[in-house]
Design an enzyme around this catalytic site. Sequence first.
Site, PDB file in Angstrom:
ATOM      1  N   ARG A  43       0.766  -1.167   0.127  1.00  0.00           N
ATOM      2  CA  ARG A  43       0.172  -0.021  -0.038  1.00  0.00           C
ATOM      3  C   ARG A  43       0.981   1.254  -0.006  1.00  0.00           C
ATOM      4  O   ARG A  43       1.114   1.983   1.006  1.00  0.00           O
ATOM      5  CB  ARG A  43      -0.999  -0.004   1.192  1.00  0.00           C
ATOM      6  CG  ARG A  43      -1.951  -1.091   1.205  1.00  0.00           C
ATOM      7  CD  ARG A  43      -2.980  -1.031   2.237  1.00  0.00           C
ATOM      8  NE  ARG A  43      -3.859  -0.009   2.113  1.00  0.00           N
ATOM      9  CZ  ARG A  43      -5.030   0.012   1.383  1.00  0.00           C
ATOM     10  NH1 ARG A  43      -4.904  -0.842   0.270  1.00  0.00           N
ATOM     11  NH2 ARG A  43      -5.421   1.292   1.123  1.00  0.00           N
ATOM     12  N   GLN A  79      -1.033   2.398  -5.943  1.00  0.00           N
ATOM     13  CA  GLN A  79      -2.645   2.478  -5.943  1.00  0.00           C
ATOM     14  C   GLN A  79      -3.301   2.046  -7.080  1.00  0.00           C
ATOM     15  O   GLN A  79      -4.336   1.472  -6.795  1.00  0.00           O
ATOM     16  CB  GLN A  79      -2.806   3.912  -5.805  1.00  0.00           C
ATOM     17  CG  GLN A  79      -2.503   4.529  -4.383  1.00  0.00           C
ATOM     18  CD  GLN A  79      -3.105   6.024  -4.150  1.00  0.00           C
ATOM     19  OE1 GLN A  79      -3.917   6.392  -4.240  1.00  0.00           O
ATOM     20  NE2 GLN A  79      -2.010   6.772  -3.657  1.00  0.00           N
ATOM     21  N   ASP A  93      -4.049  -1.699  -6.947  1.00  0.00           N
ATOM     22  CA  ASP A  93      -4.604  -2.414  -5.792  1.00  0.00           C
ATOM     23  C   ASP A  93      -5.805  -2.842  -5.964  1.00  0.00           C
ATOM     24  O   ASP A  93      -6.941  -2.372  -6.016  1.00  0.00           O
ATOM     25  CB  ASP A  93      -4.729  -1.262  -4.649  1.00  0.00           C
ATOM     26  CG  ASP A  93      -5.109  -1.763  -3.338  1.00  0.00           C
ATOM     27  OD1 ASP A  93      -5.467  -2.668  -3.202  1.00  0.00           O
ATOM     28  OD2 ASP A  93      -5.001  -0.726  -2.432  1.00  0.00           O
ATOM     29  N   SER A 147      -8.513  -2.810  -3.158  1.00  0.00           N
ATOM     30  CA  SER A 147      -9.409  -1.603  -2.975  1.00  0.00           C
ATOM     31  C   SER A 147     -10.327  -1.513  -3.912  1.00  0.00           C
ATOM     32  O   SER A 147     -11.532  -1.307  -3.658  1.00  0.00           O
ATOM     33  CB  SER A 147      -8.147  -0.312  -2.706  1.00  0.00           C
ATOM     34  OG  SER A 147      -7.716  -0.209  -1.821  1.00  0.00           O
ATOM     35  N   TYR A 167      -4.218  -0.127   9.518  1.00  0.00           N
ATOM     36  CA  TYR A 167      -4.845  -1.373   9.881  1.00  0.00           C
ATOM     37  C   TYR A 167      -5.199  -1.390  11.476  1.00  0.00           C
ATOM     38  O   TYR A 167      -4.894  -0.759  12.127  1.00  0.00           O
ATOM     39  CB  TYR A 167      -4.314  -2.993   9.496  1.00  0.00           C
ATOM     40  CG  TYR A 167      -3.978  -2.638   7.850  1.00  0.00           C
ATOM     41  CD1 TYR A 167      -5.019  -2.343   7.062  1.00  0.00           C
ATOM     42  CD2 TYR A 167      -2.761  -3.225   7.833  1.00  0.00           C
ATOM     43  CE1 TYR A 167      -4.488  -2.251   5.718  1.00  0.00           C
ATOM     44  CE2 TYR A 167      -2.497  -3.491   6.303  1.00  0.00           C
ATOM     45  CZ  TYR A 167      -3.429  -2.884   5.324  1.00  0.00           C
ATOM     46  OH  TYR A 167      -3.017  -2.937   3.742  1.00  0.00           O
TER      47      TYR A 167
END
Length: 399
Positions: free
Chosen positions: A121, A126, A129, A132, A227
Amino acid sequence: MKIAVLREASTGESRVAATPETVAKLIGLGAEIAIEAGAGLGSRISDQNFAAAGASLGSRVEAIDNADIILCVRRPSAASLAGARSGALLIGALDAFGHEAEIAAFAASGLTAISMEFMPRITRAQVMDILSSQANLSGYQAVIEAAALFERAMPMMMTAAGTVRPAKVFVMGAGVAGLQAIATARRLGAVVSATDVRAAAGEQVESLGAKFVMTDALKDASGTGGYARELTLTEQAAQAELVAGHIAKQDIVITTALIPGRPAPKLVTAAMIEAMTPGAIVVDLAAERGGNVELTRADEIVEHNGVKIVGYTNMASRIPTTASQLYARNLLAFIETLVDTASKSLAITWDDELVKATVLTRDGAIVHPNFTSTATLPPKNVPLEPPPRKVADAPKGDA
């Protein structure tokens, strides 16, 4: 350079790892694209659409023959890839944890298995990903499924015959899926609240116009990388008490706590369900790992005391055309980092952080630092679902 695209064999999987858009761009990188016939049908992409984009169509054996890269959505069996050349890259969502024997079989066959769920990440990754992109759609679709089952209107309506109150929606978890669920429910006119064990999530929740609910006894359970850490027994009890009191007043509840490779944490008990009003809907986005709800059954809609619990295990696949479009773009972005644009051939930098983070097997061995053939569980500090990167990247709801 030849790239093969597989037709998915998993039951209920409607997505595909390439689209005509990405096929054209891969051809622009110098690739020859071979697609297993029928690969796009579940996403409303015909073989003719792929052919028009420049791909060839054939059987799986023909597609993978002499392929340098093999693209998939879900992990295929090693046996189904017999005939692939040694050293070929297998790229997809390989769901490694809990399936060590299958990963070992890829190593034994000489395939270089690359699991896109392990993509770091970081800013440059991005666009690659998949967690996501697919969680975003799962959060959206969870609300759509709930609205379809809910036997009342979602928004407040003021009519000559009287006022209809808005539905109350409670989202458990404010990661990517949770935030999109909040935004979608708000757009449909519901009154939305959400909870998360990370105090920082409150800002994202409130930016979407929802109420953030968090017990004072918890304070904050943020871990590394945005997280959540594991809760203590005292914190679990306090969170459960808060949830029990709040859920009883809700019309729709969406749970999103999914831990790759581990059983999903139980957040909603049968007693909590029994306290809800008949006609309420619960959508469990963790059904594939046993569910966040005690009564969840995989790929079923269970009705208990008039409350329906939705346990679809592959929510993104219920919106396959859009899901395939985003997933295919994720893969394209990653492949672009593996290709030398001048020679239009593979030029993999094995010590690149993206490659090191995602390669599971290479040269007949399992090479990932956090994964071995004897592993049974991933590290504890893994996402309940992907956290948003920053507030500015979160989906915006109506004010």
